[in-house]
Enzyme design. Structure first.
Site, PDB file in Angstrom:
ATOM      1  N   SER A   6      11.367  -4.342   7.221  1.00 28.86           N
ATOM      2  CA  SER A   6      12.744  -4.002   6.873  1.00 28.86           C
ATOM      3  C   SER A   6      13.458  -3.688   8.169  1.00 28.86           C
ATOM      4  CB  SER A   6      12.752  -2.770   5.952  1.00 28.86           C
ATOM      5  OG  SER A   6      14.051  -2.218   5.840  1.00 28.86           O
TER       6      SER A   6
ATOM      7  N   TYR B 289       9.908   5.500   3.283  1.00 28.45           N
ATOM      8  CA  TYR B 289      10.148   4.054   3.364  1.00 28.45           C
ATOM      9  C   TYR B 289      10.077   3.572   4.812  1.00 28.45           C
ATOM     10  CZ  TYR B 289      12.351  -0.443   2.250  1.00 28.45           C
ATOM     11  OH  TYR B 289      12.615  -1.784   2.089  1.00 28.45           O
TER      12      TYR B 289
END
Length: 276
Positions: free
Chosen positions: A140, A153
């Protein structure tokens, strides 16, 4: 250059980037082994792809190592020419570090990090037998920058990045036919924010709604465009694939201001969320 051919195994294939990738790879002549917890979504996708390609569907929870091992065995048996693996499945968790408990952090890591590791381990022996093969691991932009409220995350996505880069170097040193790309999407218009879990310590429901709205306003890249960018990266054997102008901007910003990028980035994100 890596040719798009043979067959591809894709996790998280029932929606979002995984679904778009399946459609685009099928159009380029790939057979498919599609994995997801959403069995109905997989069957709908297989029906949409149609009879022109061989498609197998597999109900898989990538948070469980035994599910991934079984998926690899079944996918390779169904598609002996399988030469592309896309470790795409992922989840989100809203809340600061103090608002999420350890069980929630473990849940996210089991899917976002260990799912990538177990997938790579399960498929690598077969991929090494192919003349050309490619592993695509989804990190990401939060594997490059780490905003507040994304401790779990970002930690998992940074881990995916580090794991992927090290394995890629190992494959290169060994002269392996297997190439490896790590993908860093910016805001892609998927349901990941809407489907996110909330930390046990988060008591403000309005904050969750605001977070979802901000993400959806800022997520300008379509899943199809993300899939096309990933396919281009596979074909070019790109080691790092950035998706979206937002990801490219954030990557450059952290290079120039590695320890102090957050203040200017916060201002930019607030403008993006407002559409200005």
């Amino acid at each position: 250059m890596t040719a798009i051919r043979g067959a591809a195994a894709i996790t998280g294939a029932a929606s979002g980037i995984g679904r778009a990738l399946a459609i685009e790879l099928a159009q380029r002549g790939c057979d498919l082994a599609l994995a997801d917890r959403d069995e109905a979504g997989l069957k709908a996708l297989a029906a949409e792809i149609g009879e022109g390609r061989k498609v197998s569907v597999h109900r898989v929870d990538v948070g469980k190592a035994e599910d991934i091992t079984q998926f690899a065995s079944e996918a390779i048996a169904a598609h002996p020419a399988l030469n592309i693996l896309v470790n795409n499945a992922g989840v989100a968790l809203m809340g600061s570090f103090e608002e999420i408990d350890q069980a929630q952090m473990d849940w996210l890591f089991d899917i976002n990090f260990w799912g990538v590791v177990h997938g790579t381990r399960a498929f690598l022996p077969h991929l090494k037998t192919r003349n050309e093969a490619h592993i695509v691991n989804l990190s990401s932009i939060f594997g490059i920058i780490a905003p507040p409220g994304q401790s779990a995350y970002a930690a998992a996505k940074f881990a995916v990045r580090g794991f992927s880069e090290s394995v890629r170097h190992e494959l290169g040193v060994a002269g392996s036919p297997v190439k490896l790309s790590v993908v860093h999407p910016g805001g892609v218009a998927t349901a990941i924010a809407r489907n996110s879990r909330t930390g046990v310590g988060v008591t403000d429901n309005a904050r969750r709604a605001q977070s979802i709205e901000r993400f959806e306003n800022a997520a300008k890249t379509t899943p199809k465009d993300a899939a096309l960018r990933i396919i281009k990266g596979i074909e070019r054997n790109e080691q790092r694939i950035l998706i979206g102008s937002d990801a490219r901007f954030m990557d450059l910003l952290q290079r120039f201001r590695p320890a102090t990028y957050w203040a200017p980035l916060q201002r930019r994100l607030e403008k993006m969320a407002k559409g200005t």
